[in-house]
Design a protein around this motif. Structure first.
Motif, PDB file in Angstrom:
ATOM      1  N   UNK A  37      50.406  32.925  35.134  1.00 41.96           N
ATOM      2  CA  UNK A  37      50.444  32.265  36.528  1.00 41.96           C
ATOM      3  C   UNK A  37      48.785  31.965  36.787  1.00 41.96           C
ATOM      4  N   UNK A  38      48.544  30.950  37.802  1.00 42.37           N
ATOM      5  CA  UNK A  38      47.170  30.716  38.114  1.00 42.37           C
ATOM      6  C   UNK A  38      47.071  31.282  39.510  1.00 42.37           C
ATOM      7  N   UNK A  39      48.003  31.849  39.866  1.00 42.48           N
ATOM      8  CA  UNK A  39      48.072  32.623  41.303  1.00 42.48           C
ATOM      9  C   UNK A  39      47.969  34.299  41.523  1.00 42.48           C
ATOM     10  N   UNK A  40      47.026  34.499  41.770  1.00 41.89           N
ATOM     11  CA  UNK A  40      46.751  36.196  41.862  1.00 41.89           C
ATOM     12  C   UNK A  40      48.099  36.536  42.676  1.00 41.89           C
ATOM     13  N   UNK A 100      36.717  45.154  52.915  1.00 36.51           N
ATOM     14  CA  UNK A 100      37.306  45.407  51.561  1.00 36.51           C
ATOM     15  C   UNK A 100      37.076  44.337  50.668  1.00 36.51           C
ATOM     16  N   UNK A 101      36.572  44.432  49.694  1.00 40.04           N
ATOM     17  CA  UNK A 101      36.468  43.629  48.296  1.00 40.04           C
ATOM     18  C   UNK A 101      37.890  43.365  47.930  1.00 40.04           C
ATOM     19  N   UNK A 102      38.512  42.075  48.061  1.00 43.01           N
ATOM     20  CA  UNK A 102      40.137  41.823  48.026  1.00 43.01           C
ATOM     21  C   UNK A 102      39.892  41.616  46.526  1.00 43.01           C
ATOM     22  N   UNK A 103      41.181  41.641  45.777  1.00 43.87           N
ATOM     23  CA  UNK A 103      41.523  41.108  44.692  1.00 43.87           C
ATOM     24  C   UNK A 103      41.216  39.683  44.389  1.00 43.87           C
ATOM     25  N   UNK A 104      41.280  38.816  45.392  1.00 39.73           N
ATOM     26  CA  UNK A 104      40.971  37.443  45.266  1.00 39.73           C
ATOM     27  C   UNK A 104      39.293  37.329  44.915  1.00 39.73           C
ATOM     28  N   UNK A 105      38.755  38.346  45.504  1.00 41.11           N
ATOM     29  CA  UNK A 105      36.946  38.075  45.399  1.00 41.11           C
ATOM     30  C   UNK A 105      37.019  38.645  44.019  1.00 41.11           C
ATOM     31  N   UNK A 106      37.939  39.825  43.448  1.00 40.13           N
ATOM     32  CA  UNK A 106      37.470  40.069  41.989  1.00 40.13           C
ATOM     33  C   UNK A 106      37.853  38.927  41.134  1.00 40.13           C
ATOM     34  N   UNK A 107      39.049  38.414  41.153  1.00 43.09           N
ATOM     35  CA  UNK A 107      39.319  37.415  40.565  1.00 43.09           C
ATOM     36  C   UNK A 107      38.457  36.040  40.410  1.00 43.09           C
ATOM     37  N   UNK A 108      37.769  35.782  41.477  1.00 46.90           N
ATOM     38  CA  UNK A 108      36.897  34.668  41.587  1.00 46.90           C
ATOM     39  C   UNK A 108      35.779  34.983  41.036  1.00 46.90           C
ATOM     40  N   UNK A 126      34.750  32.806  37.604  1.00 51.01           N
ATOM     41  CA  UNK A 126      33.804  31.981  38.161  1.00 51.01           C
ATOM     42  C   UNK A 126      32.505  32.034  37.564  1.00 51.01           C
ATOM     43  N   UNK A 127      32.379  33.498  37.143  1.00 50.60           N
ATOM     44  CA  UNK A 127      31.021  33.565  36.698  1.00 50.60           C
ATOM     45  C   UNK A 127      30.984  34.538  35.329  1.00 50.60           C
ATOM     46  N   UNK A 128      32.150  34.381  34.841  1.00 48.91           N
ATOM     47  CA  UNK A 128      32.447  35.024  33.295  1.00 48.91           C
ATOM     48  C   UNK A 128      31.806  36.502  33.252  1.00 48.91           C
ATOM     49  N   UNK A 129      31.897  37.315  34.410  1.00 52.71           N
ATOM     50  CA  UNK A 129      31.645  38.614  34.242  1.00 52.71           C
ATOM     51  C   UNK A 129      32.621  39.624  34.138  1.00 52.71           C
ATOM     52  N   UNK A 130      32.365  40.541  33.612  1.00 56.71           N
ATOM     53  CA  UNK A 130      33.308  41.599  33.131  1.00 56.71           C
ATOM     54  C   UNK A 130      33.210  42.863  34.065  1.00 56.71           C
TER      55      UNK A 130
END
Length: 306
Positions: A192-195, A289-297, A301-305
Motif C-alpha cells: 500500500x502507499x497509505x500508512x 507527538x511525532x506521528x507515524x506520518x512524520x516518520x514515514x515522510x 522523503x529524505x532517504x534516512x534510516x
C-alpha cells in the motif's frame, strides 16, 4: 526445522535500462505475519512482488521461498503454495463469478467446495451467478481476492487490495486480512502507499523508497519511534531555556516554543508552579507527538534510516 522467514530476498535488484526500480533489497517476511509493504507510488513495490512471484526476472540477487532458493527448475512447485492479486484482477467478463472461479479451481486442482468458501469470505455468494462484466469495481476486486484465496495458500501476496472498495468494503478487507494468519495459517504480504492502511492490518512493515528498503521491523517497533514531547510557550523564552538547562533537562527551541522530553503530570505541575514563582507567564503547555506520518515522510522523503 521451522523456516525462519517465509520470504527472504538477498540483494534483489531490477533494472530497466539505466533505471534501477529495485535496488539491493533485503526483504524478510516471517511465517504467520501480515507484512505491510509500504511506499509511495513508483517506489518499486509492484516490481518487487512481481519478482517474488516469478512474473519479472531479477537483474541481480536471489529470492528464497519457504526456505528454498527459487530458480527456474523449482519456481512452479514453490509458487504452487502462493496466491496473489497484483494490480487489476483478471477475469472473463462474459462468465459469472462462479464460472471464473471454477476455471481456476480446475487448473489448480483444488476441491470444488473451495469455491463456495471463498465466495462466502469475500461476500460474493449472492452475486455468484452474475456476469462479471456487470460487477462493480469493488466486486471485481473481491473476485480477484477470491481467486487468490482459492487454493488456501501458505503465502498470499496482495498489491493494493483496497483499490476500488468503498469505506465499508475497505474495513471488511482489513478485518479479513488480519484474520487470515490465525484462521487459515496464511502469511500475507500486502502492499500500500497509505500508512493508515498498513497501520490497521499489519504486524510487520517494510518501507521502500526509490527502490531501496529504508525500514524493516515490527509495526510496534515503528510506533516506538513516535516520540512524545512537552511544548511550552511563555513570555520569557530565554529565561526558561536557561532554567531548564541548569536542571539538566534536554530542551530545544522551535519558533516561540521550548520542547523537552515528555514527563508525567506531577513533574509538569511542579515545573509550571516553579516558573510562575519565578514571575514567568505561561501562555501554553502542550503535548506533542511525532506521528507515524512524520516518520514515514522522513524515511521516504529524505532517504534516512531509523
Amino acid at each position: 526445522m521451522a523456516v525462519q522467514n517465509l520470504i527472504e530476498t538477498t540483494n534483489l535488484t531490477k533494472q530497466y535500462g539505466k533505471i534501477r526500480c529495485v535496488n539491493s533489497l533485503h526483504m524478510q517476511v516471517p511465517p504467520g505475519a501480515v507484512y505491510g509493504f509500504l511506499g509511495p507510488n513508483g517506489a518499486g513495490k509492484s516490481t518487487t512482488l512481481k519478482m517474488i512471484l516469478g512474473l519479472a526476472k531479477p537483474t541481480d540477487g536471489s529470492i528464497t521461498l519457504f526456505g528454498t532458493k527459487m530458480n527456474a527448475r523449482n519456481r512452479i512447485s514453490l509458487l504452487s503454495d502462493t496466491g496473489s492479486l497484483i494490480e487489476s484482477p483478471s477475469y472473463y467478463g462474459h462468465l459469472t463469478g462462479e464460472e471464473n472461479l471454477h476455471i481456476l479451481q480446475t487448473l489448480k486442482g483444488c476441491p470444488k467446495k473451495n469455491i463456495d468458501e471463498v465466495l462466502r469470505i469475500v461476500r460474493l455468494t449472492e452475486a455468484r451467478k452474475k456476469k462479471v462484466s456487470h460487477y462493480s469495481l469493488g466486486m471485481k476486486q473481491r473476485l480477484g481476492l477470491a481467486a487468490a484465496l482459492l487454493g488456501f495458500p501458505k503465502l498470499l501476496i496482495l498489491d493494493e487490495p483496497t483499490n476500488g472498495l468503498d469505506p465499508a468494503g475497505i474495513q471488511e478487507m482489513r478485518e479479513l486480512i488480519r484474520t487470515l494468519p490465525l484462521e487459515y495459517g496464511m502469511t500475507v504480504v500486502v502492499s500500500s502507499h497509505l500508512l493508515s492502511e498498513i497501520d490497521q492490518m499489519a504486524d510487520h512493515v517494510g518501507i521502500i523508497s526509490k527502490g531501496r528498503l529504508v525500514y524493516q521491523d515490527t509495526l510496534d517497533s515503528l510506533h516506538s519511534h513516535a516520540r512524545q514531547q512537552l511544548a511550552l510557550r511563555t513570555d520569557q523564552t530565554a529565561t526558561v531555556l536557561s532554567l531548564l538547562k541548569q536542571d539538566g533537562i534536554e530542551v530545544e527551541k522551535e519558533e516561540d516554543y521550548l520542547l523537552f522530553p515528555m514527563v508525567n503530570d506531577s513533574c509538569t505541575a511542579h515545573l509550571c508552579r516553579r516558573l510562575i514563582q519565578q514571575g514567568v507567564s505561561l501562555y501554553r503547555v502542550e503535548k506533542r507527538e511525532k506521528s507515524l506520518e512524520d516518520i514515514f515522510l522522513k524515511l521516504t522523503g529524505k532517504e534516512e534510516s531509523l
